[in-house]
Motif scaffolding. Structure first.
Motif, PDB file in Angstrom:
ATOM      1  N   GLN A   1      25.413   2.539 -26.116  1.00  0.00           N
ATOM      2  CA  GLN A   1      26.100   2.517 -27.518  1.00  0.00           C
ATOM      3  C   GLN A   1      27.007   1.649 -27.594  1.00  0.00           C
ATOM      4  OE1 GLN A   1      27.278   6.700 -30.022  1.00  0.00           O
ATOM      5  NE2 GLN A   1      27.580   7.397 -27.273  1.00  0.00           N
ATOM      6  N   MET A   2      26.663   0.664 -26.640  1.00  0.00           N
ATOM      7  CA  MET A   2      27.559  -0.446 -26.814  1.00  0.00           C
ATOM      8  C   MET A   2      28.829  -0.226 -27.198  1.00  0.00           C
ATOM      9  SD  MET A   2      24.994  -3.414 -27.594  1.00  0.00           S
ATOM     10  CE  MET A   2      25.898  -4.978 -27.700  1.00  0.00           C
ATOM     11  N   ILE A   3      30.154   1.198 -26.581  1.00  0.00           N
ATOM     12  CA  ILE A   3      30.798   0.806 -27.064  1.00  0.00           C
ATOM     13  C   ILE A   3      32.247   0.260 -25.808  1.00  0.00           C
ATOM     14  CG2 ILE A   3      32.983   2.523 -27.239  1.00  0.00           C
ATOM     15  CD1 ILE A   3      30.971   4.799 -27.454  1.00  0.00           C
ATOM     16  N   TYR A   4      32.566  -1.273 -26.973  1.00  0.00           N
ATOM     17  CA  TYR A   4      33.396  -2.070 -25.670  1.00  0.00           C
ATOM     18  C   TYR A   4      35.352  -1.430 -25.832  1.00  0.00           C
ATOM     19  CZ  TYR A   4      35.185  -6.800 -23.604  1.00  0.00           C
ATOM     20  OH  TYR A   4      35.370  -7.595 -23.009  1.00  0.00           O
ATOM     21  N   SER A   5      35.828  -0.387 -25.717  1.00  0.00           N
ATOM     22  CA  SER A   5      36.941  -0.258 -25.943  1.00  0.00           C
ATOM     23  C   SER A   5      36.482   1.672 -24.535  1.00  0.00           C
ATOM     24  CB  SER A   5      37.407   0.454 -26.291  1.00  0.00           C
ATOM     25  OG  SER A   5      36.165   2.075 -27.618  1.00  0.00           O
ATOM     26  N   CYS A   6      38.146   1.548 -24.086  1.00  0.00           N
ATOM     27  CA  CYS A   6      38.434   2.825 -23.287  1.00  0.00           C
ATOM     28  C   CYS A   6      37.659   3.976 -23.610  1.00  0.00           C
ATOM     29  CB  CYS A   6      40.103   3.084 -23.533  1.00  0.00           C
ATOM     30  SG  CYS A   6      40.245   4.361 -22.129  1.00  0.00           S
ATOM     31  N   ALA A   7      37.036   4.706 -23.176  1.00  0.00           N
ATOM     32  CA  ALA A   7      36.496   5.367 -22.731  1.00  0.00           C
ATOM     33  C   ALA A   7      37.199   7.032 -22.371  1.00  0.00           C
ATOM     34  CB  ALA A   7      35.219   6.052 -21.719  1.00  0.00           C
ATOM     35  N   TYR A   8      36.894   8.528 -22.269  1.00  0.00           N
ATOM     36  CA  TYR A   8      37.697   8.820 -22.076  1.00  0.00           C
ATOM     37  C   TYR A   8      36.986  10.081 -20.956  1.00  0.00           C
ATOM     38  CZ  TYR A   8      40.582  13.146 -23.434  1.00  0.00           C
ATOM     39  OH  TYR A   8      41.510  14.274 -23.745  1.00  0.00           O
TER      40      TYR A   8
ATOM     41  N   PRO B   1      37.341  12.023 -13.615  1.00  0.00           N
ATOM     42  CA  PRO B   1      37.142  10.702 -13.054  1.00  0.00           C
ATOM     43  C   PRO B   1      35.579  10.466 -12.379  1.00  0.00           C
ATOM     44  CG  PRO B   1      38.936  11.625 -11.637  1.00  0.00           C
ATOM     45  CD  PRO B   1      38.099  12.911 -12.869  1.00  0.00           C
ATOM     46  N   GLU B   2      35.079  11.995 -12.525  1.00  0.00           N
ATOM     47  CA  GLU B   2      33.083  11.375 -11.591  1.00  0.00           C
ATOM     48  C   GLU B   2      32.382  11.652 -12.914  1.00  0.00           C
ATOM     49  OE1 GLU B   2      35.968  12.599  -9.233  1.00  0.00           O
ATOM     50  OE2 GLU B   2      35.520  14.019 -10.375  1.00  0.00           O
ATOM     51  N   ALA B   3      32.815  11.869 -13.999  1.00  0.00           N
ATOM     52  CA  ALA B   3      31.898  11.595 -15.277  1.00  0.00           C
ATOM     53  C   ALA B   3      31.483   9.822 -15.635  1.00  0.00           C
ATOM     54  CB  ALA B   3      32.786  11.755 -17.031  1.00  0.00           C
TER      55      ALA B   3
ATOM     56  N   LEU C   1      44.620   6.240 -17.235  1.00  0.00           N
ATOM     57  CA  LEU C   1      43.293   5.947 -15.563  1.00  0.00           C
ATOM     58  C   LEU C   1      42.014   6.018 -16.599  1.00  0.00           C
ATOM     59  CD1 LEU C   1      44.767   8.243 -12.473  1.00  0.00           C
ATOM     60  CD2 LEU C   1      44.630   5.318 -12.237  1.00  0.00           C
ATOM     61  N   HIS C   2      42.478   5.986 -17.304  1.00  0.00           N
ATOM     62  CA  HIS C   2      41.247   6.384 -18.117  1.00  0.00           C
ATOM     63  C   HIS C   2      40.692   5.105 -17.762  1.00  0.00           C
ATOM     64  CE1 HIS C   2      40.567  10.176 -19.746  1.00  0.00           C
ATOM     65  NE2 HIS C   2      42.185  10.418 -19.224  1.00  0.00           N
ATOM     66  N   TYR C   3      41.241   3.712 -18.488  1.00  0.00           N
ATOM     67  CA  TYR C   3      40.544   2.649 -18.408  1.00  0.00           C
ATOM     68  C   TYR C   3      40.423   2.006 -17.588  1.00  0.00           C
ATOM     69  CZ  TYR C   3      39.366  -0.544 -21.735  1.00  0.00           C
ATOM     70  OH  TYR C   3      38.676  -1.979 -22.847  1.00  0.00           O
ATOM     71  N   TYR C   4      40.694   2.188 -16.654  1.00  0.00           N
ATOM     72  CA  TYR C   4      40.460   1.660 -14.837  1.00  0.00           C
ATOM     73  C   TYR C   4      39.036   2.172 -14.716  1.00  0.00           C
ATOM     74  CZ  TYR C   4      40.466   2.177 -10.185  1.00  0.00           C
ATOM     75  OH  TYR C   4      39.824   2.370  -8.889  1.00  0.00           O
ATOM     76  N   TRP C   5      39.525   3.842 -14.643  1.00  0.00           N
ATOM     77  CA  TRP C   5      37.455   4.218 -14.639  1.00  0.00           C
ATOM     78  C   TRP C   5      36.362   3.595 -15.785  1.00  0.00           C
ATOM     79  CZ3 TRP C   5      40.532   9.171 -15.584  1.00  0.00           C
ATOM     80  CH2 TRP C   5      41.122  10.185 -13.870  1.00  0.00           C
ATOM     81  N   THR C   6      37.069   3.307 -17.233  1.00  0.00           N
ATOM     82  CA  THR C   6      35.704   2.561 -17.571  1.00  0.00           C
ATOM     83  C   THR C   6      35.514   1.144 -17.167  1.00  0.00           C
ATOM     84  OG1 THR C   6      36.764   3.674 -19.672  1.00  0.00           O
ATOM     85  CG2 THR C   6      36.015   2.427 -19.974  1.00  0.00           C
ATOM     86  N   ILE C   7      36.229   0.128 -17.469  1.00  0.00           N
ATOM     87  CA  ILE C   7      36.593  -1.359 -16.582  1.00  0.00           C
ATOM     88  C   ILE C   7      35.546  -0.871 -14.876  1.00  0.00           C
ATOM     89  CG2 ILE C   7      37.820  -3.771 -15.902  1.00  0.00           C
ATOM     90  CD1 ILE C   7      39.511  -2.613 -17.914  1.00  0.00           C
TER      91      ILE C   7
ATOM     92  N   ALA D   1      31.786   9.460 -21.108  1.00  0.00           N
ATOM     93  CA  ALA D   1      32.830   9.187 -20.894  1.00  0.00           C
ATOM     94  C   ALA D   1      33.086   8.491 -22.231  1.00  0.00           C
ATOM     95  CB  ALA D   1      33.421   9.254 -19.933  1.00  0.00           C
ATOM     96  N   GLN D   2      32.507   7.916 -22.785  1.00  0.00           N
ATOM     97  CA  GLN D   2      32.790   6.931 -24.023  1.00  0.00           C
ATOM     98  C   GLN D   2      31.959   8.756 -25.104  1.00  0.00           C
ATOM     99  OE1 GLN D   2      33.354   4.614 -24.275  1.00  0.00           O
ATOM    100  NE2 GLN D   2      33.477   3.146 -23.436  1.00  0.00           N
ATOM    101  N   GLN D   3      30.819   9.548 -24.742  1.00  0.00           N
ATOM    102  CA  GLN D   3      30.773  10.050 -25.769  1.00  0.00           C
ATOM    103  C   GLN D   3      32.238  11.501 -26.205  1.00  0.00           C
ATOM    104  OE1 GLN D   3      27.925  10.057 -27.689  1.00  0.00           O
ATOM    105  NE2 GLN D   3      28.514  12.127 -28.912  1.00  0.00           N
ATOM    106  N   ALA D   4      32.849  11.565 -25.005  1.00  0.00           N
ATOM    107  CA  ALA D   4      33.913  12.249 -25.234  1.00  0.00           C
ATOM    108  C   ALA D   4      34.790  11.724 -25.446  1.00  0.00           C
ATOM    109  CB  ALA D   4      33.798  12.627 -24.014  1.00  0.00           C
ATOM    110  N   LYS D   5      35.002  10.107 -25.783  1.00  0.00           N
ATOM    111  CA  LYS D   5      35.532   9.528 -26.674  1.00  0.00           C
ATOM    112  C   LYS D   5      35.576   9.497 -28.647  1.00  0.00           C
ATOM    113  CE  LYS D   5      35.589   5.107 -28.028  1.00  0.00           C
ATOM    114  NZ  LYS D   5      35.894   4.318 -26.478  1.00  0.00           N
TER     115      LYS D   5
END
Length: 415
Positions: free
Chosen positions: A140-147, A151-153, A326-332, A158-162
């Motif tokens: 979906q080209m989401i360029y922001s922190c996922a949810y 941590p294993e998602a 920590l969500h953005y750490y996992w995202t990036i 995670a982006q859909q959850a966000k």
């Protein structure tokens, strides 16, 4: 090499840094304990003085230009990890303390994002070809922190959850009017439109808007989304909900009141807003010179004290505040690994120097969310005390309902 060792002896405590100067002489710093061992070669004698004076900018530029390389299996990730766990030692050096004082003194000038200039600053980052971002973002080209439910998602999950988490916080009902400030590649606007909302989405990045319209048409919801190339201060009308994801970081400390005043003005009586942005748990500071010059000119990650002080001045109620630590750490981390896997394609498309710049950026921000002071916050804001439900159960309830409707697993804590 004379000046740089003076800095590195005080800087490197954990782990070890071996520096090979332009004459081939090795210099070793650090205990070798509690951190990685990194070998770095300097190919230019001028780097001794340049790195001593402004290591955070010159390190990145020298890597981008090939004046500095890593050897013996070391990578830029290893070096920046070493940097991140020894950061306090660097900040304690007298020369670096003076540099930081000057950055803080100039930060209002660095972040003077007047109309027009703000757009140019944003376009410098976001108007790269969509094909570049498509290489390493989710579908979906989401360029922001996922949810992340866990941590294993996966990044997709995670982006859909966000999207689901934000929609649940907004308590959307069919027919609601929503203003989105900073619409990215359109994923959130499309998601909200599918739920029956009428979305006015603004952005100043031309490439993103074009791609967003294309995606909305493919999703069959373009008739419920109006996209505008417009600064947030120029948005008019009133809305049941206002949502802004990853936008406040581009506002600049001078304009926080303008930003929240705009949100306040756009809301109908009883409406509320959801703000998702990066913050810092440390006191007010400044933007690192590499990020300021090459990645997000005019950008600033605020201390929470600066955010809440502006909300006090603009007389808005905070109905809810959630910290995603920590969500953005996992995202990036997902983005960085995807980028590494696609690096040859990035080089073919954008060139080697650009690839090194983005490599340095992604690693630096990933580790900033792991070992630094950065996190993400989500606020629900209103003009009235009771516009946002006073019990948080509504978020969980709506997430469950949305997950069932999507036929996807619910976020953690909602099942």
């Amino acid at each position: 090499m004379f000046l740089l060792p003076h800095l590195l002896k005080r800087f490197v405590d954990k782990g070890r840094l071996v520096v090979i100067d332009e004459k081939g002489t090795q210099h070793s710093f650090g205990s070798g304990k509690d951190g990685p061992s990194v070998t770095m070669r300097l190919h230019d004698g001028k780097l001794d003085r340049e790195l001593f004076l402004n290591p955070e900018l010159v390190m990145a530029e020298a890597y981008m230009d090939g004046r500095l390389t890593f050897e013996s299996g070391s990578t830029v990730y290893d070096f920046l990890y070493l940097f991140s766990i020894n950061r306090k030692g660097l900040a304690a050096h007298p020369v670096q303390q003076a540099m930081r004082r000057s950055w803080r003194a100039l930060k209002r000038w660095h972040q003077a994002n007047a109309l027009g200039k703000a757009a140019k600053n944003a376009q410098s980052h976001y108007d790269n070809p969509p094909e570049f971002y498509r290489l390493w973002l989710d579908s979906q080209m989401i360029y922001s922190c996922a949810y992340f439910p866990t941590p294993e998602a996966s990044l997709e999950e995670a982006q859909q959850a966000k999207l689901r988490h934000i929609a649940a916080k907004l308590q959307l009902r069919p027919g609601m009017r929503v203003a989105e400030i900073g619409s990215g590649w359109g994923a959130l606007a499309i998601y909200l439109a599918k739920l029956g909302a009428h979305v006015t989405a603004i952005n100043v990045a031309t490439e993103q808007l074009a791609e967003s319209k294309k995606r909305a048409a493919e999703a069959g919801v373009l008739d419920r989304i109006t996209f505008f190339e417009r600064d947030y201060r120029e948005l008019t009308g009133t809305y049941d909900r206002v949502v802004s994801v990853g936008m406040m970081e581009h506002v600049g400390v001078n304009h926080f009141d303008d930003y929240f005043d705009t949100v306040k003005r756009l809301l109908v009586p009883g409406g509320y807003a959801m703000i998702h942005a990066i913050g810092r748990m440390s006191p007010p500071g400044s933007t690192a010179p590499f990020i300021r010059k090459y990645i997000f000119p005019g950008g600033y990650v605020p201390a929470m004290s600066e955010v809440f002080a502006s909300l006090e001045r603009t007389n808005m109620w905070v109905g809810d505040c959630e910290m995603l630590r920590l969500h953005y750490y996992w995202t990036i981390r997902h983005w960085r690994l995807n980028f590494e896997a696609k690096r040859p394609e990035v080089v073919a498309m954008m060139g080697e120097r650009f690839a090194r710049m983005w490599e340095f950026y992604l690693v630096a921000v990933e580790l900033g969310f792991l070992n630094g002071s950065n996190m993400v916050y989500q606020l629900l804001l209103a003009n009235e005390r009771d516009a946002v439900p006073v019990i948080r159960d509504f978020i969980t309830d709506d997430e469950r309902a949305l997950a069932r409707a999507e036929d996807l697993p619910a976020a953690a804590g909602t099942v």
